[in-house]
Design an enzyme around this catalytic site. Structure first.
Site, PDB file in Angstrom:
ATOM      1  N   LYS A   1       0.860  -1.220   0.135  1.00 11.64           N
ATOM      2  CA  LYS A   1      -0.068   0.020   0.020  1.00 11.64           C
ATOM      3  C   LYS A   1       0.709   1.288   0.004  1.00 11.64           C
ATOM      4  O   LYS A   1       0.513   2.206  -0.808  1.00 11.64           O
ATOM      5  CB  LYS A   1      -0.808  -0.036   1.275  1.00 11.64           C
ATOM      6  CG  LYS A   1      -1.592   1.150   1.429  1.00 11.64           C
ATOM      7  CD  LYS A   1      -2.225   1.379   2.649  1.00 11.64           C
ATOM      8  CE  LYS A   1      -1.396   1.973   3.887  1.00 11.64           C
ATOM      9  NZ  LYS A   1      -1.210   3.376   3.948  1.00 11.64           N
ATOM     10  N   ASN A   2       1.944   1.080   0.770  1.00  8.10           N
ATOM     11  CA  ASN A   2       2.885   2.366   0.828  1.00  8.10           C
ATOM     12  C   ASN A   2       3.489   2.713  -0.429  1.00  8.10           C
ATOM     13  O   ASN A   2       4.100   3.790  -0.567  1.00  8.10           O
ATOM     14  CB  ASN A   2       3.667   2.264   1.941  1.00  8.10           C
ATOM     15  CG  ASN A   2       3.042   2.366   3.434  1.00  8.10           C
ATOM     16  OD1 ASN A   2       1.896   2.830   3.611  1.00  8.10           O
ATOM     17  ND2 ASN A   2       3.581   2.042   4.403  1.00  8.10           N
TER      18      ASN A   2
ATOM     19  N   ARG B   1      -2.351  10.611   2.796  1.00  8.65           N
ATOM     20  CA  ARG B   1      -1.319  11.400   2.940  1.00  8.65           C
ATOM     21  C   ARG B   1      -0.777  12.070   1.435  1.00  8.65           C
ATOM     22  O   ARG B   1       0.166  12.462   1.238  1.00  8.65           O
ATOM     23  CB  ARG B   1      -0.120  10.960   3.739  1.00  8.65           C
ATOM     24  CG  ARG B   1      -0.709  10.226   5.157  1.00  8.65           C
ATOM     25  CD  ARG B   1       0.553   9.933   5.772  1.00  8.65           C
ATOM     26  NE  ARG B   1       1.421   8.863   5.503  1.00  8.65           N
ATOM     27  CZ  ARG B   1       1.090   7.525   5.513  1.00  8.65           C
ATOM     28  NH1 ARG B   1       0.066   7.242   5.982  1.00  8.65           N
ATOM     29  NH2 ARG B   1       1.879   6.600   5.146  1.00  8.65           N
TER      30      ARG B   1
ATOM     31  N   ASP C   1      -4.089   7.799   8.982  1.00  9.97           N
ATOM     32  CA  ASP C   1      -4.393   7.256  10.371  1.00  9.97           C
ATOM     33  C   ASP C   1      -4.035   8.216  11.232  1.00  9.97           C
ATOM     34  O   ASP C   1      -3.087   9.053  11.039  1.00  9.97           O
ATOM     35  CB  ASP C   1      -3.845   5.975  10.676  1.00  9.97           C
ATOM     36  CG  ASP C   1      -4.146   4.997   9.333  1.00  9.97           C
ATOM     37  OD1 ASP C   1      -5.287   4.945   9.145  1.00  9.97           O
ATOM     38  OD2 ASP C   1      -3.336   4.272   9.084  1.00  9.97           O
TER      39      ASP C   1
ATOM     40  N   ASP D   1       4.944   0.098  11.822  1.00  7.84           N
ATOM     41  CA  ASP D   1       3.565  -0.781  11.416  1.00  7.84           C
ATOM     42  C   ASP D   1       3.706  -1.864  11.778  1.00  7.84           C
ATOM     43  O   ASP D   1       2.564  -2.792  11.714  1.00  7.84           O
ATOM     44  CB  ASP D   1       3.713  -0.617   9.973  1.00  7.84           C
ATOM     45  CG  ASP D   1       3.211   0.846   9.511  1.00  7.84           C
ATOM     46  OD1 ASP D   1       1.987   1.266   9.508  1.00  7.84           O
ATOM     47  OD2 ASP D   1       4.032   1.357   8.711  1.00  7.84           O
TER      48      ASP D   1
ATOM     49  N   VAL E   1       8.565   6.218  16.392  1.00  2.00           N
ATOM     50  CA  VAL E   1       8.400   6.969  15.270  1.00  2.00           C
ATOM     51  C   VAL E   1       7.406   7.941  15.263  1.00  2.00           C
ATOM     52  O   VAL E   1       7.686   8.929  14.562  1.00  2.00           O
ATOM     53  CB  VAL E   1       8.307   5.906  13.905  1.00  2.00           C
ATOM     54  CG1 VAL E   1       8.088   6.439  12.828  1.00  2.00           C
ATOM     55  CG2 VAL E   1       9.396   4.971  13.951  1.00  2.00           C
TER      56      VAL E   1
END
Length: 434
Positions: free
Chosen positions: A24-25, A94, A118, A306, A328
């Protein structure tokens, strides 16, 4: 609009095979990068996640053609570029901030709405804005979004105060067509960032990855379209490995290479997991039970932020007290109340526990957690605040006593490839209710 709800009953050990797609990223960032090419670009091994549709809609609004077929996305610039991302996309993810640099190259101006995603802590846009200003952009940050103008962007030496993934990607996608040389110091070097750099290089960009978090980019006149195969999603791979361990089963994960999971594998092995790893798949089991651990998240190549959400549920299955130190994002533990409601014995603290003092030391950010295992989990009715919290609640529900009702499952579907079907294939007793 009716909302989809998942009902989950305790299901016993989850077993079976899962094929992970591109991350996804990575996929959404590649879609933005494809704007910069003069011809069509194709992304193979694309996941079917909500993020893809959202990014495609934004690109279409700008005059970029997007064609999505199962596992494949083709993107090509139209004749006319509209430099405004509509305000209806405010706060959804984002991606808009990453479109600023490309739009300045293509149209000389840009408007993008404020970022979202998120609720895991501030995602400062100031790193992005300052970098673009240093390259010659005039930028105004307003209540509704960010307006930018530039006649010509020029390379510069940019030092990031923190190795931010998003800011590194913004600079990469801007510097490739800027005049002269750009040097990023303190760059993020996550696999997804390197993957984006490789895609831009296929499009004709001049990029060097140097030691000590330095990336050097020499601007070129134009980029062309390119084709790439997206590497497997390391978050999804880890999540399903943990799904097997949490339930006392074994999930075999295909499509994500070992090198993307090095730190994760060793972390789980220290807790008592046994691994079988081949070139095609990897799987984990814990026939002798699990031990408590202390884990600190960090930028790559450290333990990924994550990964900590499913790990938190795994801690509740391990004998003893485990500690998680998140370094983070300052609000990453926003999902803990949902797990506490299901009986997970978790306490959160503002102090740095389980690792050296981090940048949230002496702040009010609750960024450390102590977890007691083995906890007796119980079914509950919970609302999911974000993608990773959603997945962890599914894992907790799989081993809880009684039925669980999960609301906000659209979050899981925004970030995981067909999660309902994957869980069903592993033996999870799960029902969709609208």
């Amino acid at each position: 609009m009716s909302e989809e709800v998942w009902q989950i009953d305790p299901s016993g050990p989850l077993r079976g095979d899962v094929e992970v797609r591109g991350s996804k990223n990575a996929v959404s960032k590649h879609m933005v990068a494809a704007m910069l090419g003069t011809g069509p670009s194709t992304l193979h091994n694309a996941p079917e996640v909500g993020e893809v549709g959202l990014t495609a809609a934004m690109l279409e609004a700008l005059g970029i053609h997007v064609e999505i077929t199962p596992g494949e996305i083709t993107i090509e610039r139209g004749n006319e570029i509209r430099p405004r991302v509509p305000e209806e996309y405010t706060g959804l993810n984002r991606i808009p901030i990453l479109m600023l640099g490309p739009l300045l190259h293509l149209a000389g101006e840009a408007f993008v709405p404020l970022v979202g995603g998120d609720p895991i802590g501030r995602r400062p846009v100031n790193f992005h804005v300052e970098a673009l200003r240093s390259m010659g952009a005039e930028i105004e940050v307003g209540d509704n979004g960010i307006t930018a103008k530039a006649t010509r962007l020029r390379g510069n030496r940019i030092t990031l105060p923190y190795p931010s993934v998003g800011a590194t990607e913004t600079i990469l996608m801007t510097a490739v067509l800027a005049e002269g040389k750009t040097v990023i110091k303190g760059a993020a070097m996550e696999p997804e960032v390197v993957e984006l750099a490789l895609f831009l290089q296929r499009m004709g960009a001049m990029i060097e990855l140097s030691p000590d978090r330095r990336i050097v980019i020499e601007g070129v006149e134009k980029l062309h379209g390119a084709s790439t195969w997206l590497a497997g999603d390391r978050i999804e791979a880890f999540s399903y490995l943990v799904a097997g361990l949490v339930t006392g089963g074994e999930v075999r994960v295909h499509g994500c290479h070992q090198d993307r999971l090095v730190t994760a594998i060793t972390t789980l092995a220290r807790m008592g997991a046994r691994f079988e790893i081949t070139d095609d798949w990897l799987c984990a089991s814990a026939p002798d039970g699990l031990r408590a651990a202390a884990v600190q998240t960090d930028t790559h190549p450290g333990f990924m932020t994550d990964w900590q959400t499913p790990l938190m549920v795994l801690f509740t299955r391990a004998e003893g007290m485990s500690v998680l130190h998140e370094t983070v994002f300052e609000n990453r533990l926003v999902y803990v109340p949902a797990l506490q409601k299901m009986g997970c014995e978790i306490e959160v603290f503002a102090q740095c526990l389980g690792g050296p003092a981090c940048r949230y030391h002496d702040t009010n950010a609750k960024h450390s957690a102590v977890v007691r295992g083995v906890s007796n989990l119980r079914g509950a009715d919970v609302t999911l605040p974000d993608i990773r919290a959603g997945f962890s609640a599914v894992l907790a529900a799989a081993v809880a006593e009684g039925t669980s009702t999960l609301r906000g499952v659209n979050h899981i579907e925004r970030g995981y490839h067909r999660p309902f079907e994957q869980f069903t294939s592993l033996g999870l007793k799960i029902n969709r209710i609208t």
